[in-house]
Design a protein around this motif. Structure first.
Motif, PDB file in Angstrom:
ATOM      1  N   SER A 204      -5.729   1.401 -10.335  1.00 47.74           N
ATOM      2  CA  SER A 204      -6.592   2.575 -10.418  1.00 47.74           C
ATOM      3  C   SER A 204      -6.860   3.111  -9.020  1.00 47.74           C
ATOM      4  N   LEU A 205      -6.972   4.448  -8.922  1.00 49.13           N
ATOM      5  CA  LEU A 205      -7.220   5.087  -7.633  1.00 49.13           C
ATOM      6  C   LEU A 205      -8.709   5.182  -7.307  1.00 49.13           C
ATOM      7  N   GLU A 206      -9.554   4.527  -8.113  1.00 44.48           N
ATOM      8  CA  GLU A 206     -10.987   4.606  -7.861  1.00 44.48           C
ATOM      9  C   GLU A 206     -11.365   3.923  -6.545  1.00 44.48           C
ATOM     10  N   GLN A 207     -10.669   2.814  -6.213  1.00 43.81           N
ATOM     11  CA  GLN A 207     -11.019   2.064  -5.009  1.00 43.81           C
ATOM     12  C   GLN A 207     -10.314   2.589  -3.765  1.00 43.81           C
ATOM     13  N   ALA A 208      -9.316   3.448  -3.907  1.00 42.76           N
ATOM     14  CA  ALA A 208      -8.600   3.985  -2.742  1.00 42.76           C
ATOM     15  C   ALA A 208      -8.139   5.406  -3.072  1.00 42.76           C
ATOM     16  N   SER A 209      -8.672   6.381  -2.377  1.00 45.12           N
ATOM     17  CA  SER A 209      -8.326   7.767  -2.672  1.00 45.12           C
ATOM     18  C   SER A 209      -6.995   8.127  -2.028  1.00 45.12           C
ATOM     19  N   PRO A 210      -6.219   9.039  -2.653  1.00 35.59           N
ATOM     20  CA  PRO A 210      -4.936   9.450  -2.069  1.00 35.59           C
ATOM     21  C   PRO A 210      -5.089  10.050  -0.678  1.00 35.59           C
ATOM     22  N   GLN A 211      -6.189  10.781  -0.450  1.00 27.77           N
ATOM     23  CA  GLN A 211      -6.385  11.384   0.861  1.00 27.77           C
ATOM     24  C   GLN A 211      -6.532  10.309   1.945  1.00 27.77           C
ATOM     25  N   THR A 212      -7.292   9.238   1.634  1.00 24.75           N
ATOM     26  CA  THR A 212      -7.454   8.145   2.604  1.00 24.75           C
ATOM     27  C   THR A 212      -6.124   7.454   2.867  1.00 24.75           C
ATOM     28  N   LEU A 213      -5.332   7.275   1.802  1.00 20.91           N
ATOM     29  CA  LEU A 213      -4.030   6.634   1.968  1.00 20.91           C
ATOM     30  C   LEU A 213      -3.121   7.461   2.865  1.00 20.91           C
ATOM     31  N   ARG A 214      -3.151   8.803   2.692  1.00 20.57           N
ATOM     32  CA  ARG A 214      -2.288   9.662   3.514  1.00 20.57           C
ATOM     33  C   ARG A 214      -2.738   9.663   4.972  1.00 20.57           C
ATOM     34  N   GLU A 215      -4.029   9.611   5.172  1.00 23.18           N
ATOM     35  CA  GLU A 215      -4.522   9.580   6.550  1.00 23.18           C
ATOM     36  C   GLU A 215      -4.068   8.299   7.250  1.00 23.18           C
ATOM     37  N   ARG A 216      -4.159   7.190   6.553  1.00 23.32           N
ATOM     38  CA  ARG A 216      -3.760   5.922   7.165  1.00 23.32           C
ATOM     39  C   ARG A 216      -2.239   5.852   7.333  1.00 23.32           C
ATOM     40  N   LEU A 217      -1.508   6.489   6.428  1.00 24.94           N
ATOM     41  CA  LEU A 217      -0.060   6.539   6.583  1.00 24.94           C
ATOM     42  C   LEU A 217       0.320   7.324   7.828  1.00 24.94           C
ATOM     43  N   GLN A 218      -0.409   8.417   8.101  1.00 26.35           N
ATOM     44  CA  GLN A 218      -0.122   9.194   9.299  1.00 26.35           C
ATOM     45  C   GLN A 218      -0.431   8.408  10.578  1.00 26.35           C
ATOM     46  N   ARG A 219      -1.523   7.609  10.564  1.00 25.88           N
ATOM     47  CA  ARG A 219      -1.869   6.824  11.748  1.00 25.88           C
ATOM     48  C   ARG A 219      -0.864   5.695  12.000  1.00 25.88           C
ATOM     49  N   ALA A 220      -0.253   5.213  10.932  1.00 28.86           N
ATOM     50  CA  ALA A 220       0.707   4.112  11.070  1.00 28.86           C
ATOM     51  C   ALA A 220       2.138   4.598  11.216  1.00 28.86           C
ATOM     52  N   ARG A 221       2.354   5.925  11.292  1.00 31.55           N
ATOM     53  CA  ARG A 221       3.711   6.469  11.279  1.00 31.55           C
ATOM     54  C   ARG A 221       4.540   5.977  12.467  1.00 31.55           C
ATOM     55  N   THR A 222       3.923   5.806  13.623  1.00 28.34           N
ATOM     56  CA  THR A 222       4.691   5.410  14.805  1.00 28.34           C
ATOM     57  C   THR A 222       5.257   3.991  14.682  1.00 28.34           C
ATOM     58  N   ARG A 223       4.686   3.191  13.800  1.00 29.71           N
ATOM     59  CA  ARG A 223       5.162   1.812  13.639  1.00 29.71           C
ATOM     60  C   ARG A 223       6.000   1.619  12.385  1.00 29.71           C
ATOM     61  N   LEU A 224       6.187   2.705  11.630  1.00 28.70           N
ATOM     62  CA  LEU A 224       6.960   2.614  10.395  1.00 28.70           C
ATOM     63  C   LEU A 224       8.369   3.153  10.615  1.00 28.70           C
ATOM     64  N   PRO A 225       9.384   2.484  10.067  1.00 28.78           N
ATOM     65  CA  PRO A 225      10.732   3.085  10.083  1.00 28.78           C
ATOM     66  C   PRO A 225      10.728   4.384   9.283  1.00 28.78           C
ATOM     67  N   ASP A 226      11.562   5.319   9.650  1.00 26.66           N
ATOM     68  CA  ASP A 226      11.563   6.640   9.010  1.00 26.66           C
ATOM     69  C   ASP A 226      11.816   6.548   7.513  1.00 26.66           C
ATOM     70  N   GLU A 227      12.760   5.709   7.121  1.00 22.47           N
ATOM     71  CA  GLU A 227      13.082   5.602   5.692  1.00 22.47           C
ATOM     72  C   GLU A 227      11.895   5.067   4.901  1.00 22.47           C
ATOM     73  N   LEU A 228      11.221   4.040   5.428  1.00 21.83           N
ATOM     74  CA  LEU A 228      10.059   3.470   4.742  1.00 21.83           C
ATOM     75  C   LEU A 228       8.915   4.476   4.716  1.00 21.83           C
ATOM     76  N   TYR A 229       8.742   5.220   5.805  1.00 24.46           N
ATOM     77  CA  TYR A 229       7.673   6.235   5.833  1.00 24.46           C
ATOM     78  C   TYR A 229       7.897   7.292   4.749  1.00 24.46           C
ATOM     79  N   ARG A 230       9.125   7.794   4.634  1.00 23.41           N
ATOM     80  CA  ARG A 230       9.400   8.826   3.626  1.00 23.41           C
ATOM     81  C   ARG A 230       9.207   8.284   2.215  1.00 23.41           C
ATOM     82  N   GLU A 231       9.570   7.043   1.989  1.00 20.40           N
ATOM     83  CA  GLU A 231       9.408   6.468   0.651  1.00 20.40           C
ATOM     84  C   GLU A 231       7.934   6.310   0.308  1.00 20.40           C
ATOM     85  N   LEU A 232       7.125   5.831   1.252  1.00 21.93           N
ATOM     86  CA  LEU A 232       5.693   5.678   0.988  1.00 21.93           C
ATOM     87  C   LEU A 232       5.033   7.044   0.794  1.00 21.93           C
ATOM     88  N   GLU A 233       5.448   8.017   1.569  1.00 19.85           N
ATOM     89  CA  GLU A 233       4.871   9.362   1.426  1.00 19.85           C
ATOM     90  C   GLU A 233       5.143   9.925   0.041  1.00 19.85           C
TER      91      GLU A 233
END
Length: 565
Positions: free
Chosen positions: A531-560
């Motif tokens: 359920s998305l009640e405990q983690a909002s999509p907006q928060t997930l996207r923000e954290r994905l952007q902060r971690a982008r420099t440490r993520l491989p491009d292929e993994l980043y696109r898949e998570l996005e």
């Protein structure tokens, strides 16, 4: 034994005899005349003798001693070469067989390394260089007794059977411990002439110094498994060990450091009448080896009188082997010994698990008492040796009502006591278990934290994201292990935790584990219900952007693509 042969009867240089009957195609086997051969085996070596002894015997012996210590180089100091003969005299009997094999192999290994170096153009620099020549026996006449015996021992280990036989014959002038050791080893020789000369040498040494056999009894017993040694054992060695005049020496062998010697000495002392079966049984009950003590206990019921048996069962708590203490309790219950209840009360606080469990079972079945009662009373009395044993026992069988008794032990300085208390609370399904596990997850000892993780994985409590984040912050050295715990969270909570952790700089090992867990999430975790009640999509996207420099491009696109919009 004789050989298959043809032609007229003749005698070889080694004392073998040939004969034939009828034409050349008809063969028969003949045996040498035993008396003639034995006389020839005892013939002294005439001087001057040919040069047959290896001049490199000291190098071979030092190489063999090095091999016993795990060294296989050929660089020897002058002091090592000088002390090698003395070390051979003091070498324990159990090491002589390994030394014999190492000495036999050392010249060929040395020659192999020398040829390999010459073929490959690589340097081979032994120190010193081994001499290739041979020396006559009379050289030993001017040497010390130790060096002469050491030289002959090395010669008796050679691959050449003629040289082994020659060395055994020469030992007649240098008797002693080393000579008897060489004779015992060569009594199992694969060459029949060598074996017979060794038996004759052993016979003469036993007649002269029979007490030396007890110094080498471990070597004699180690050889017993060899088929060619059977005749020497039955005809020469065993009669000396069983001789009435050696009864005390045989009994003293029960104090040997070798379990093999002690086991044989107990059985032989009873067989020869050196000690009664009851005395040997009582002594063997205290043996540190489980096999010997267990065999004695198995026979105690038939060998000991009821009073003796009860007295030995009373002494159960001082036996050194836990399995013996456990089996003694079972025997006391089987014979209904008067000391059964006393032994059970002592065994309830035994330091080993086996006796404690048997005591708890017998206390419940025979006397109808709850064994936990005794352990709870010990815990209520405060910290002590008995209380710590009670904590160990109760951690395996705690009930919900034991929670108040176990909670104080979670504050102990000893990590082992904290671990035992945690196991007891998990076993008893304590009411406050979620809080206990959350605190144990960031314990300073990794064993306590691992126990908490296993409890979460087995479903004893539900892992929450705040508890995992708290452990992540408080124990940075354990972060690589804590990443695995993310799989126990909800689908989106796990992704939120992993991205949040990766958005900050981490140690290389922790970062690799985070990336691995994210890849696992994209393969398997994405298909779990969450359920998305405990983690909002907006928060997930923000954290994905902060971690982008440490993520491989292929993994980043898949998570996005997987995060809902």
């Amino acid at each position: 034994m004789g050989r298959w042969s043809c032609a007229r009867p003749a005698r070889s240089a080694r004392g073998r005899w040939w004969s034939a009957k009828g034409c050349g195609s008809r063969w028969r086997r003949t045996e040498p005349h035993r008396g003639t051969y034995l006389r020839s085996a005892r013939m002294p070596i005439d001087f001057p003798s040919p040069a047959r002894l290896p001049a490199a015997w000291n190098c071979c012996l030092t190489a063999g001693l090095h091999a016993l210590r795990g060294r296989h180089d050929y660089v020897f100091g002058e002091s090592e070469l000088e002390s090698a003969a003395g070390e051979l005299q003091a070498l324990p009997a159990r090491a002589l067989l390994r030394l014999e094999e190492a000495i036999r192999k050392s010249p060929r290994h040395y020659d192999f390394l020398r040829r390999l170096a010459a073929h490959g153009g690589r340097p081979f620099r032994p120190v010193p260089v081994w001499p290739d020549e041979r020396m006559p026996l009379q050289v030993l006449q001017s040497a010390s007794r130790e060096r002469a015996q050491a030289c002959l021992f090395v010669a008796s280990c050679d691959y050449d059977g003629y040289l082994r036989e020659y060395a055994l014959r020469a030992f007649a002038d240098w008797p002693g411990r080393v000579a008897m050791a060489a004779a015992l080893i060569r009594c199992g020789d694969w060459a029949d002439p060598v074996r017979r000369v060794a038996e004759n040498l052993l016979d003469s040494l036993l007649q002269r110094e029979p007490e030396r056999l007890f110094e080498l009894i471990e070597l004699a017993l180690s050889m017993r498994g060899r088929e060619r040694y059977a005749h020497a054992w039955s005809a020469l060695v065993e009669p000396q060990l069983h001789a009435p005049r050696h009864a005390e020496r045989l009994w003293r062998a029960t104090a040997s450091a070798s379990p093999q010697v002690r086991e044989y000495a107990y059985a032989a002392a009873v067989a020869t009448g050196a000690r009664s079966a009851a005395d040997a049984c009582i002594a063997a009950l205290d043996d540190p080896h489980p096999r010997i003590a267990g065999a004695a206990l198995a026979q105690a019921q038939t060998l000991l009188a009821p009073a003796q048996l009860d007295r030995e069962l009373r002494l159960t708590r001082r036996r050194r082997v836990p399995a013996l203490r456990r089996d003694a309790l079972r025997l006391a219950a089987r014979v209904d010994a008067p000391s059964l209840r006393e032994s059970l009360d002592d065994a309830m606080f035994d330091r080993s698990t086996g006796p404690r469990r048997v005591a708890a079972y017998l206390l419940r079945e025979r006397f109808g008492e709850e064994p936990r009662r005794m352990w709870r009373e010990a815990l209520e009395a405060g910290d002590s040796a008995r209380a710590r044993i009670a904590l160990t026992a109760l951690s395996e069988c705690a009930l919900p009502e034991d929670e108040a008794m176990l909670m104080p032990w979670l504050s102990q300085a000893s990590s082992r006591l904290r671990l035992l208390a945690l196991r007891g609370l998990i076993r008893g399904a304590a009411v406050g278990l979620p809080e206990v596990l959350a605190r144990a997850l960031h314990d300073s000892d990794h064993r306590v934290a691992s126990e908490a993780l296993r409890a979460y994985a087995r479903g004893h409590a539900r892992l929450t994201a705040p508890a995992l984040r708290q452990a992540w912050e408080l124990r940075p050295h354990y972060r690589a292990r804590l990443t695995v715990a993310a799989t126990l969270l909800d689908k989106w909570q796990a992704l939120d935790f992993l991205l949040d952790a990766l958005s900050e700089p981490q140690a290389s090992q922790a970062e690799d584990r985070l990336l691995s867990e994210l890849r696992t999430w994209t393969i398997f975790g994405r298909y779990r219900f969450g359920s998305l009640e405990q983690a909002s999509p907006q928060t997930l996207r923000e954290r994905l952007q902060r971690a982008r420099t440490r993520l491989p491009d292929e993994l980043y696109r898949e998570l996005e693509a997987l995060i809902p919009r």
